[in-house]
Design a protein around this motif. Structure first.
Motif, PDB file in Angstrom:
ATOM      1  N   VAL A 154       7.742   3.011  11.115  1.00  0.00           N
ATOM      2  CA  VAL A 154       6.374   2.822  10.905  1.00  0.00           C
ATOM      3  C   VAL A 154       5.796   3.445  11.761  1.00  0.00           C
ATOM      4  CG1 VAL A 154       4.693   0.885  10.679  1.00  0.00           C
ATOM      5  CG2 VAL A 154       6.841   0.334  10.032  1.00  0.00           C
ATOM      6  N   PHE A 155       4.759   4.233  11.357  1.00  0.00           N
ATOM      7  CA  PHE A 155       4.204   5.354  12.211  1.00  0.00           C
ATOM      8  C   PHE A 155       2.697   4.777  12.766  1.00  0.00           C
ATOM      9  CE2 PHE A 155       6.721   7.764   9.336  1.00  0.00           C
ATOM     10  CZ  PHE A 155       7.649   8.740  10.290  1.00  0.00           C
ATOM     11  N   GLN A 156       2.333   5.275  13.782  1.00  0.00           N
ATOM     12  CA  GLN A 156       0.923   5.015  14.310  1.00  0.00           C
ATOM     13  C   GLN A 156      -0.219   5.184  13.330  1.00  0.00           C
ATOM     14  OE1 GLN A 156       0.127   7.075  18.156  1.00  0.00           O
ATOM     15  NE2 GLN A 156      -1.855   6.052  18.429  1.00  0.00           N
ATOM     16  N   ASP A 157      -0.369   6.472  12.716  1.00  0.00           N
ATOM     17  CA  ASP A 157      -1.676   6.470  12.083  1.00  0.00           C
ATOM     18  C   ASP A 157      -1.176   6.076  10.381  1.00  0.00           C
ATOM     19  OD1 ASP A 157      -3.775   7.268  10.678  1.00  0.00           O
ATOM     20  OD2 ASP A 157      -4.061   9.030  11.654  1.00  0.00           O
ATOM     21  N   PRO A 158      -1.779   5.012  10.233  1.00  0.00           N
ATOM     22  CA  PRO A 158      -1.469   4.605   8.567  1.00  0.00           C
ATOM     23  C   PRO A 158      -1.940   5.494   7.650  1.00  0.00           C
ATOM     24  CG  PRO A 158      -2.938   2.973   9.472  1.00  0.00           C
ATOM     25  CD  PRO A 158      -2.701   3.922  10.647  1.00  0.00           C
ATOM     26  N   TYR A 159      -2.936   6.189   7.902  1.00  0.00           N
ATOM     27  CA  TYR A 159      -3.527   7.109   6.836  1.00  0.00           C
ATOM     28  C   TYR A 159      -2.666   8.430   6.905  1.00  0.00           C
ATOM     29  CZ  TYR A 159      -7.068   9.300   3.778  1.00  0.00           C
ATOM     30  OH  TYR A 159      -7.908   9.858   2.787  1.00  0.00           O
ATOM     31  N   PRO A 191      -1.946  11.082   0.451  1.00  0.00           N
ATOM     32  CA  PRO A 191      -3.335  10.902  -0.160  1.00  0.00           C
ATOM     33  C   PRO A 191      -3.343  11.199  -1.698  1.00  0.00           C
ATOM     34  CG  PRO A 191      -3.591  12.988   0.977  1.00  0.00           C
ATOM     35  CD  PRO A 191      -2.203  12.459   1.358  1.00  0.00           C
ATOM     36  N   THR A 192      -2.151  11.661  -2.388  1.00  0.00           N
ATOM     37  CA  THR A 192      -2.322  12.270  -3.636  1.00  0.00           C
ATOM     38  C   THR A 192      -1.402  11.246  -4.648  1.00  0.00           C
ATOM     39  OG1 THR A 192      -0.368  13.637  -3.494  1.00  0.00           O
ATOM     40  CG2 THR A 192      -2.730  14.599  -3.086  1.00  0.00           C
ATOM     41  N   MET A 193      -0.811  10.450  -3.718  1.00  0.00           N
ATOM     42  CA  MET A 193       0.188   9.268  -4.414  1.00  0.00           C
ATOM     43  C   MET A 193      -0.545   7.917  -4.337  1.00  0.00           C
ATOM     44  SD  MET A 193       3.766  10.512  -2.979  1.00  0.00           S
ATOM     45  CE  MET A 193       4.809   9.651  -4.144  1.00  0.00           C
ATOM     46  N   GLN A 212       3.544   4.592  -6.291  1.00  0.00           N
ATOM     47  CA  GLN A 212       4.446   5.876  -6.193  1.00  0.00           C
ATOM     48  C   GLN A 212       4.856   5.722  -4.684  1.00  0.00           C
ATOM     49  OE1 GLN A 212       1.447   8.482  -7.501  1.00  0.00           O
ATOM     50  NE2 GLN A 212       2.137   8.604  -9.376  1.00  0.00           N
ATOM     51  N   LEU A 213       4.138   5.630  -3.800  1.00  0.00           N
ATOM     52  CA  LEU A 213       4.521   5.672  -2.459  1.00  0.00           C
ATOM     53  C   LEU A 213       5.813   4.656  -1.959  1.00  0.00           C
ATOM     54  CD1 LEU A 213       1.051   5.929  -0.481  1.00  0.00           C
ATOM     55  CD2 LEU A 213       3.056   7.611  -0.652  1.00  0.00           C
ATOM     56  N   LEU A 214       5.633   3.469  -2.614  1.00  0.00           N
ATOM     57  CA  LEU A 214       6.765   2.464  -2.380  1.00  0.00           C
ATOM     58  C   LEU A 214       7.871   2.682  -3.373  1.00  0.00           C
ATOM     59  CD1 LEU A 214       4.607  -0.830  -2.185  1.00  0.00           C
ATOM     60  CD2 LEU A 214       5.343   0.672  -0.466  1.00  0.00           C
ATOM     61  N   GLU A 215       7.813   3.329  -4.506  1.00  0.00           N
ATOM     62  CA  GLU A 215       8.853   3.560  -5.259  1.00  0.00           C
ATOM     63  C   GLU A 215       9.713   4.874  -4.796  1.00  0.00           C
ATOM     64  OE1 GLU A 215       9.478   4.118 -10.075  1.00  0.00           O
ATOM     65  OE2 GLU A 215       7.401   3.731  -9.231  1.00  0.00           O
ATOM     66  N   GLU A 216       8.943   5.815  -4.239  1.00  0.00           N
ATOM     67  CA  GLU A 216       9.462   6.991  -3.801  1.00  0.00           C
ATOM     68  C   GLU A 216      10.853   6.999  -3.167  1.00  0.00           C
ATOM     69  OE1 GLU A 216       8.186  11.385  -2.075  1.00  0.00           O
ATOM     70  OE2 GLU A 216       7.342   9.561  -0.981  1.00  0.00           O
ATOM     71  N   GLN A 269      -1.783   0.790  -8.469  1.00  0.00           N
ATOM     72  CA  GLN A 269      -2.643   2.014  -8.988  1.00  0.00           C
ATOM     73  C   GLN A 269      -3.618   2.798  -8.051  1.00  0.00           C
ATOM     74  OE1 GLN A 269      -0.675   3.137 -11.482  1.00  0.00           O
ATOM     75  NE2 GLN A 269       0.520   1.395 -11.113  1.00  0.00           N
ATOM     76  N   ARG A 270      -4.078   2.118  -6.753  1.00  0.00           N
ATOM     77  CA  ARG A 270      -5.020   2.691  -6.077  1.00  0.00           C
ATOM     78  C   ARG A 270      -4.366   3.456  -5.020  1.00  0.00           C
ATOM     79  NH1 ARG A 270      -9.052  -2.376  -4.304  1.00  0.00           N
ATOM     80  NH2 ARG A 270      -9.511  -3.116  -6.409  1.00  0.00           N
ATOM     81  N   TYR A 271      -5.214   4.372  -4.687  1.00  0.00           N
ATOM     82  CA  TYR A 271      -4.844   5.275  -3.575  1.00  0.00           C
ATOM     83  C   TYR A 271      -4.977   5.005  -2.004  1.00  0.00           C
ATOM     84  CZ  TYR A 271      -4.244   8.511  -7.543  1.00  0.00           C
ATOM     85  OH  TYR A 271      -3.797   9.107  -8.648  1.00  0.00           O
ATOM     86  N   PRO A 272      -4.231   5.596  -1.171  1.00  0.00           N
ATOM     87  CA  PRO A 272      -4.578   5.100   0.315  1.00  0.00           C
ATOM     88  C   PRO A 272      -5.899   5.012   0.812  1.00  0.00           C
ATOM     89  CG  PRO A 272      -2.631   6.347   0.120  1.00  0.00           C
ATOM     90  CD  PRO A 272      -3.291   6.528  -1.167  1.00  0.00           C
ATOM     91  N   HIS A 273      -6.846   5.957   0.396  1.00  0.00           N
ATOM     92  CA  HIS A 273      -8.195   6.070   0.761  1.00  0.00           C
ATOM     93  C   HIS A 273      -8.965   4.801   0.463  1.00  0.00           C
ATOM     94  CE1 HIS A 273      -9.033   7.887  -3.093  1.00  0.00           C
ATOM     95  NE2 HIS A 273     -10.038   7.212  -2.884  1.00  0.00           N
TER      96      HIS A 273
END
Length: 331
Positions: free
Chosen positions: A99-104, A109-111, A115-119, A151-155
């Motif tokens: 788990v990294f320091q900067d979550p953003y 940002p394009t997923m 999709q991020l969790l499924e990858e 279905q939302r994006y990180p931002h």
């Protein structure tokens, strides 16, 4: 390596080359991690602390072989991570996540969140499409996120929510070890406690082992069971939490703890102010790396580097003050 240990680190080194001159030849090395040794037991949280630039984050990345070690051994359940083949290392990564320091910055940002969790599951060939969708919903619910947000994006999320996504992604492969690199330092204080409590709940639920990296000793005190203190790429002290906070052995640990705010205003703590700046890891001082700032320095510190000695149950310190030969001379 005992049966209780999940990870054993033996004299781990990570040096980065310094290039100079017309032909960019190697003229030196930055000793980011220099002969670090410690063990992490199954199911515990091992804290790794120190000021910025001490090498704690580099240590975490080298343990996962995101950075290739220069020297030393990293034994995960008896297997040397530093010497595994590419195929075997890929299989092992299912058991070791970060788990990294900067979550953003750590989220594409394009997923979408789904999709991020499924990858990770797709990369490792886990489950079918329908099962992966179900697992994504389960992960989001586990970390306290509405499953409708898939279905939302990180931002579109707050910092605390993004860190929950990062934790969910680390959990996707059901790992045994999670290395958390300053996971709450970028969050508001009120959100920090929520994320720390979540991590503790997940540890109990999934039998996780943590290496928790931080510069904030008050945060580490809340979550860790044993703590390793790093200075200039080396381990200065390793001790159980209670012993470290009540009876610190290394002068550097004493200075760090003296800077921790006390919640009771009626209690006063004497602040230990270290003189001078931290030396460069590209040109570390001879002898003890802390001797040029140490208030208890004596002759042997300037010429001989101390080894990590056991001074009590589960308590280790790299300081000549606890060496029998030095003690007789000083006293």
């Amino acid at each position: 390596m005992s049966e209780k240990d999940l990870l054993e680190v033996k004299e781990l080194c990570k040096y980065f080359p310094v290039r100079g001159g017309l032909f960019k030849r190697v003229v030196g090395h930055v000793r980011a991690v220099d002969q670090v040794s410690f063990t992490v037991r199954k199911g515990e949280t091992f804290g790794l602390v120190g000021e910025s630039g001490c090498g704690k984050s580099t240590t975490g990345r080298t343990l996962l072989r995101l950075l290739k070690p220069t020297e030393g051994r990293v034994l995960f359940e008896g297997e040397d991570v530093a010497r595994l083949s590419r195929m075997r290392l890929r299989k092992l990564r299912r058991d070791m996540q970060m788990v990294f320091q900067d979550p953003y910055a750590s989220l594409n940002p394009t997923m979408t969140v789904g999709q991020l969790l499924e990858e990770p599951m797709k990369i490792h060939g886990m489950y079918g499409n329908r099962e992966r969708k179900r697992m994504v919903e389960e992960l989001m619910d586990t970390v306290g996120l509405d499953t409708g947000y898939a279905q939302r994006y990180p931002h579109e999320f707050s910092g605390g929510q993004r860190q929950r996504i990062g934790i969910a992604r680390a959990l996707a492969l059901r790992p045994k070890l999670i290395i958390a690199d300053e996971p709450v330092s970028a969050l508001d204080v009120s959100i920090q406690s929520q994320v720390l409590n979540l991590m503790e709940d997940l540890q109990a639920q999934f039998s996780l082992t943590y290496i928790f990296i931080s510069h904030d000793l008050s945060v580490v005190k809340h979550i860790a069971e044993r703590i390793g203190v790093m200075y200039l790429g080396r381990m200065a002290e390793i001790a159980p939490k209670k012993k470290l906070y009540t009876c610190p052995a290394h002068p550097y640990t004493e200075a760090l703890l003296s800077a921790v705010p006390v919640p009771n205003p009626s209690l006063k703590r004497e602040r230990i102010v270290l003189q001078g700046d931290t030396p460069s890891p590209a040109n570390p001082p001879q002898g003890c790396p802390f001797h040029i700032r140490c208030p208890k320095v004596f002759d042997r510190c300037r010429g001989e580097r101390p080894e990590l000695l056991q001074i009590g149950e589960d308590h280790y310190v790299a300081c000549h003050l606890y060496d029998k030969e030095s003690r007789s001379k000083v006293v």
